[in-house]
Design an enzyme around this catalytic site. Structure first.
Site, PDB file in Angstrom:
ATOM      1  NE  ARG A   1       8.350  14.856  15.121  1.00 51.63           N
ATOM      2  CZ  ARG A   1       8.514  16.162  15.044  1.00 51.63           C
ATOM      3  NH1 ARG A   1       7.730  16.968  15.745  1.00 51.63           N
ATOM      4  NH2 ARG A   1       9.454  16.680  14.269  1.00 51.63           N
TER       5      ARG A   1
ATOM      6  CE  LYS B   1       9.116  31.376   2.375  1.00 58.02           C
ATOM      7  NZ  LYS B   1       9.637  31.499   3.749  1.00 58.02           N
TER       8      LYS B   1
ATOM      9  N   GLY C   1       8.348  16.284   8.357  1.00 53.61           N
ATOM     10  CA  GLY C   1       7.514  17.447   8.069  1.00 53.61           C
ATOM     11  C   GLY C   1       6.551  17.175   6.930  1.00 53.61           C
TER      12      GLY C   1
ATOM     13  N   GLY D   1      12.932  20.146  10.393  1.00 57.79           N
ATOM     14  CA  GLY D   1      14.112  21.016  10.411  1.00 57.79           C
ATOM     15  C   GLY D   1      15.383  20.260  10.778  1.00 57.79           C
TER      16      GLY D   1
HETATM   17  C1  3PG Z   1       9.606  20.195  14.889  1.00 61.23           C
HETATM   18  O1  3PG Z   1       8.479  19.713  14.725  1.00 61.23           O
HETATM   19  O2  3PG Z   1      10.180  20.864  14.020  1.00 61.23           O
HETATM   20  C2  3PG Z   1      10.320  19.878  16.166  1.00 61.23           C
HETATM   21  O3  3PG Z   1       9.477  19.278  17.082  1.00 61.23           O
HETATM   22  C3  3PG Z   1      11.002  21.097  16.724  1.00 61.23           C
HETATM   23  O4  3PG Z   1      10.073  22.101  16.966  1.00 61.23           O
HETATM   24  P1  3PG Z   1      10.454  23.621  16.678  1.00 61.23           P
HETATM   25  O5  3PG Z   1      10.686  23.766  15.203  1.00 61.23           O
HETATM   26  O6  3PG Z   1       9.298  24.425  17.196  1.00 61.23           O
HETATM   27  O7  3PG Z   1      11.726  23.892  17.460  1.00 61.23           O
HETATM   28 MG    MG Z   2      10.434  22.889  13.255  1.00 59.59          MG
END
Ligand code: 3PG
Ligand code: MG
Length: 395
Positions: free
Chosen positions: A35, A197, A353, A376
């Site tokens: 990032r 999940k 992620g 997300g």
């Molecule tokens: C993440 O890593 O999912 C984003 O930076 C958003 O963060 P959050 O899920 O805490 O809103």
């Molecule tokens: Mg998140």
């Protein structure tokens, strides 16, 4: 949507929302630079034009006000190094010190505000807070794709209070990458879904049934499918309330002529651990006291063959507990297959992620087409949702 490419920043101050929510080690050093690297092209364009940049981001989920471990001061040195610019730290994102620093910011200079989420107003989408952030610049640049699924003050509400709004390069690349899967995917299109999940992945699997030729299901969520099909799964992960749903996803795929591949075998252990007795098991008959922690060798070969024959690949979620060496083999086999497919001309998109972390730590980062900066946000984009941070740039 206006982008940084068709905006001249000469003499302008840009208020730039970035996603510097990066994983830190225990000693507060940066663990993954994805990032931070993603911020560089947009900031360099602003500076090259003769503008200046006021960067703002959140970090983690602080509960109530300032918390040292969530301060963005810990990443200033790394950010400066990657940008090749000495980034000034403005402290409190709506404080007087930041006001003064912003007011005196010269062309070519870059400053970073501290964590926006030290104020509840950020997540609430408070208008006065958004206006305050906007007031320091001439243009809002949205480049925080990872947070574009949040309708927060700095990611969406702020758009009301700026004269100009433009999308940064990271936004552009992410939108383009998702389009290559959702709209322009060359066949065969394969989605690889993993993770713990089913409930996290229902919407994306449903969407992928519309888009894909093959859907590969691995990771902890596969056991809910086997249980639903009448298998015995030992102590493997299972969402008991999602059995019907698992069957309905299999039915939907069948009705649409989409091949849904479940792993025929697993590597199982007696507990959730890297150590212990690890056996290969048939997923319809996992012995009592054993839990599947990775796809097995037969599944790995079968999945890899399908991936290697694909022209478009989306991967979201590891195949097993890849942070345990003994249970990373399935994820490695898939990573290898995705890399080989990419080298043979396929387009591959890795969801952010856990999947991005796995691909990077296993050393396949350079061998895939694109690794998303969004966790997300990427999921929601692939589900076909309109992200507030993108919508805010459009109207
Ligand atoms: C993440 O890593 O999912 C984003 O930076 C958003 O963060 P959050 O899920 O805490 O809103
Ligand atoms: Mg998140």
């Amino acid at each position: 949507m206006k982008t940084v490419d068709n905006f001249n920043f000469a003499g302008k101050k840009a208020v730039v929302r970035v996603d510097l929510n990066v994983p830190l080690n225990e000693d507060l050093t940066v663990r993954d630079y994805t990032r931070i690297n993603a911020v560089v092209p947009t900031v360099q364009k602003i500076v090259k034009d003769g503008g200046s940049a006021i960067l703002m981001s959140h970090m983690g989920r602080p509960k109530d006000g300032f918390e040292d471990k969530f301060s963005l001061k810990h990443i200033v040195a790394d950010l400066s190094e990657k940008l090749g610019i000495d980034v000034k730290f403005g402290g409190d994102c709506i404080g007087a010190e930041a006001d003064e620093m912003a007011a005196n910011l010269q062309a070519g200079e870059v400053m970073l505000l501290d964590n926006l989420r030290f104020y509840k107003e950020e997540k609430k989408g408070d208008e006065a807070f958004a206006q305050k952030l906007a007031s320091r610049g001439d243009v809002w640049v949205m480049d925080a794709f990872g947070t574009a699924h949040r309708a927060h003050a700095s990611t969406a509400v702020i758009a009301k209070f700026v004269a100009d709004k433009v999308a940064g390069y990271t936004m552009g690349r992410e939108i383009e990458a998702s389009r290559k899967i959702l709209e322009e995917g060359e066949k065969p299109v394969t989605a690889i879904m993993g993770g713990a999940k089913v409930s996290d992945k229902i919407l994306i699997i449903e969407k992928m049934i519309d888009v894909c030729d093959n859907i590969i299901v691995g990771g902890g969520m596969a056991y809910t499918f086997f249980k639903a099909m009448g298998g015995t799964i030992g102590s493997s992960l299972c969402e008991e309330d999602k059995l019907e749903l698992a069957l309905s996803l299999i039915e939907k795929a069948k009705a649409k002529g989409v091949k849904m591949l479940l792993p025929v075998d697993s590597l199982a252990n007696t507990g959730f651990s890297n150590d212990g007795v690890c056996i290969e098991v048939d997923n319809m008959a996992i012995p009592d006291g054993h839990m599947g922690l990775d796809i097995g060798p037969k599944a790995a070969v079968e999945f890899a063959d399908v991936v290697k024959a694909s022209k478009t690949v989306l991967w979201n979620g590891p195949m097993g507990v890849s942070e345990f060496d003994n249970f990373a083999k399935g994820t490695v086999a898939i990573a290898n297959a995705v890399a080989e497919a990419t080298e043979a001309g396929a387009f591959s998109l890795i969801g952010g992620g856990d999947s991005a972390a796995a691909v990077n730590t296993l050393g396949f980062g350079d061998r895939v087409s694109y690794i998303s900066t969004g966790g997300g946000a990427m999921l929601e984009m692939m589900e076909g949702k309109v992200l507030p941070g993108i919508a805010a740039l459009e109207d």
